[in-house]
Design an enzyme around this catalytic site. Structure first.
Site, mmCIF file in Angstrom:
data_model
loop_
_atom_site.group_PDB
_atom_site.id
_atom_site.type_symbol
_atom_site.label_atom_id
_atom_site.label_comp_id
_atom_site.label_asym_id
_atom_site.label_seq_id
_atom_site.Cartn_x
_atom_site.Cartn_y
_atom_site.Cartn_z
ATOM 1 N N TYR A 147 46.995 44.472 -3.672
ATOM 2 C CA TYR A 147 47.117 44.739 -2.233
ATOM 3 C C TYR A 147 48.583 44.621 -1.850
ATOM 4 O O TYR A 147 49.259 43.673 -2.232
ATOM 5 C CB TYR A 147 46.282 43.725 -1.454
ATOM 6 C CG TYR A 147 46.368 43.875 0.059
ATOM 7 C CD1 TYR A 147 45.840 44.992 0.706
ATOM 8 C CD2 TYR A 147 46.967 42.878 0.838
ATOM 9 C CE1 TYR A 147 45.913 45.119 2.092
ATOM 10 C CE2 TYR A 147 47.032 43.007 2.222
ATOM 11 C CZ TYR A 147 46.501 44.124 2.841
ATOM 12 O OH TYR A 147 46.572 44.237 4.214
ATOM 13 N N ASP A 242 55.849 43.160 -5.837
ATOM 14 C CA ASP A 242 55.333 42.643 -4.578
ATOM 15 C C ASP A 242 55.091 41.149 -4.754
ATOM 16 O O ASP A 242 54.089 40.735 -5.341
ATOM 17 C CB ASP A 242 54.052 43.367 -4.174
ATOM 18 C CG ASP A 242 53.551 42.891 -2.807
ATOM 19 O OD1 ASP A 242 54.009 41.832 -2.345
ATOM 20 O OD2 ASP A 242 52.693 43.573 -2.223
ATOM 21 N N LYS A 275 54.836 35.623 3.417
ATOM 22 C CA LYS A 275 54.112 34.356 3.331
ATOM 23 C C LYS A 275 55.042 33.132 3.267
ATOM 24 O O LYS A 275 55.535 32.702 4.301
ATOM 25 C CB LYS A 275 53.094 34.439 2.197
ATOM 26 C CG LYS A 275 52.075 35.558 2.522
ATOM 27 C CD LYS A 275 50.815 35.572 1.720
ATOM 28 C CE LYS A 275 49.806 36.536 2.340
ATOM 29 N NZ LYS A 275 49.521 37.740 1.575
#
Ligand SMILES: *Cc1c(COP(=O)(O)O)cnc(C)c1O
Length: 434
Positions: A147, A242, A275
């Site tokens: 994702y 990512d 995050k």
């Protein structure tokens, strides 16, 4: 006027559902995968969160990754409060932004320049645009089960054939928008080779979650990663890591430092963070070599912007968080605790005659009701979902807050003590017996 009602998750959920689609502002919060009522949270402190009914839980979600120090860390709160007093947003550069970027550049050797944005979605989307702009190519490659946020071109699942262009996974994404997105199976070396042989000269970039936390916890194999690096270099495609989840979570240098320890000289060309670098505030980033980053506006032709990018409060929060995780021994202690949790779960499974496998890196972990660790999305989805869902609810009832879906990773924070790890393993024993 006011009707006295005892707060209940049930009532809060019903009320939310009247005005918010599904009662939530991000789908996985709705507990759809596991069933039941989501907990409405009132406050959090250290390793704990409390719902509006006053129930306390040991938190292994940590806001889906950012809360690596636990909730309410004093240094972070102080930095945020101080920044907020000085102004919530300026829309002009601040020295703190430079300081945060310098900290990241110092910790991650592949990053020479970085741009701050507000969400992982935005960072990944911008990284792809930049990769396409910098290479002058259109095709992007992603892996099934990874994702990268919800940008249109990334909401795509594998086609039926081997290495075909994919199909949209969301309504509202025209097939034309994903026609340049190739979706491959994670850890499938032969398919990777075949794809570069056929499409190599058109590939702008390959984007990958190096340790995939959006299909629970699946590592890219070392041979697979080494080959991916080699193929990207050979064909002039950019390798985009990512690290929104893994950055400053699995190690101080992110997952790329883990692979650099296994593959001599290994570096991605670009990286995406989020995050942990915001410490719980909206902040994300994308970066890479100065050569690639100089293609970005105002220097180069690739446009990208943001009203709240580098927001001073978010930046202060991120900086304070990174300062703590950069302390000597931080990751060693976090990793040891996380490993102990996973080993405890696996042993509890063995003792109960329930096959569980698990893995962890730094403060990120995953476990599966299966007899061996899955290597790709298909294998993750073939693990025992019913058993996971029953386990999830049995743990929740014992005050353990795990991610409410079997395809999500779990997170341990620095605030989790031995007592919480032990209590979690004990709860797992009881849950598995049940
Ligand atoms: C969470 C996540 C994103 C998206 O970040 P948001 O801030 O939710 O938009 C992208 N990539 C990975 C690997 C993630 O875990």
């Amino acid at each position: 006027m006011s009707i006295d009602t005892t707060p209940s998750n049930e009532a809060a959920f019903a009320r939310a559902q009247r005005v918010t689609p599904g009662g939530v502002n991000s789908p996985v919060r709705a507990f759809r995968a596991v069933g039941g009522t989501p907990r409405f949270i009132r406050r959090a402190q250290g390793p704990f969160i409390w719902d509006i009914e006053g129930q306390r839980y040991i938190d292994y979600i940590g806001s889906w990754g950012p809360m690596i120090l636990g909730h309410g860390h004093p240094a972070v709160l102080e930095a945020v409060t101080r920044a907020a007093r000085d102004g919530l947003s300026f829309g002009a550069p601040t020295e703190a932004e430079t300081e945060l970027v310098e900290a990241i550049v110092a910790l991650v050797p592949s990053i020479e320049q970085l741009r701050l944005v507000s969400s992982g979605t935005e960072a990944a989307m911008s990284a792809l645009r930049l990769a396409r702009g910098a290479t002058g190519r259109s095709t992007i490659v992603k892996f099934e089960g990874c994702y990268h946020g919800h940008a249109d071109a990334l909401l795509v699942k594998a086609g039926s054939g081997l290495a075909t262009f994919g199909h949209p996974t969301s309504a509202g994404v025209p097939a034309e928008v994903v026609q340049h997105t190739l979706v491959l199976e994670y850890n499938n070396l032969a398919q990777l080779d075949e794809t570069f042989a056929r499409h190599g000269r058109d590939i702008a970039c390959v984007i990958i979650e190096p340790i995939a936390g959006n299909m629970n916890f699946v590592r890219a194999g070392v041979a697979f990663m080494a080959r991916l690096r080699e193929l990207c270099t050979q064909h002039g495609a950019l390798l985009v890591f990512d690290e929104v989840m893994t950055g400053f979570r699995v190690a101080l240098g992110g997952a790329q430092s883990v692979y650099a320890g296994l593959i001599p000289g290994f570096r991605p060309d670009m990286s995406v963070f989020g995050k942990v670098i915001g410490g719980g505030m909206p902040l994300a980033a994308f970066g890479g070599t100065s050569e690639v980053m100089s293609q970005l506006a105002p220097l180069g032709p690739v446009y990208q912007a943001g009203t709240l990018s580098g927001n001073p409060v978010a930046t202060a929060c991120g900086l304070a968080t990174l300062r703590e995780v950069a302390r000597p021994g931080f990751f060693e202690a976090l990793a040891a605790k996380t490993r102990r949790l996973i080993e405890g779960l696996v042993v509890a499974g063995q003792d109960a005659g329930v096959p569980i496998v698990g893995d962890s890196e730094g403060g990120m972990f995953g476990f599966f009701f299966a007899s061996e660790l899955p290597q790709n999305y298909g294998a993750v989805m073939a693990t025992d979902k019913e058993r996971f869902n029953r386990f999830f609810h049995a743990m929740l009832a014992r005050g353990i807050y795990l991610a409410p879906a079997l395809y999500e990773a779990g997170f341990v924070s620095a605030a989790h003590g031995e007592a919480q790890i032990d209590a979690t393993i004990e709860a797992a024993r009881a849950a598995l017996q049940e």
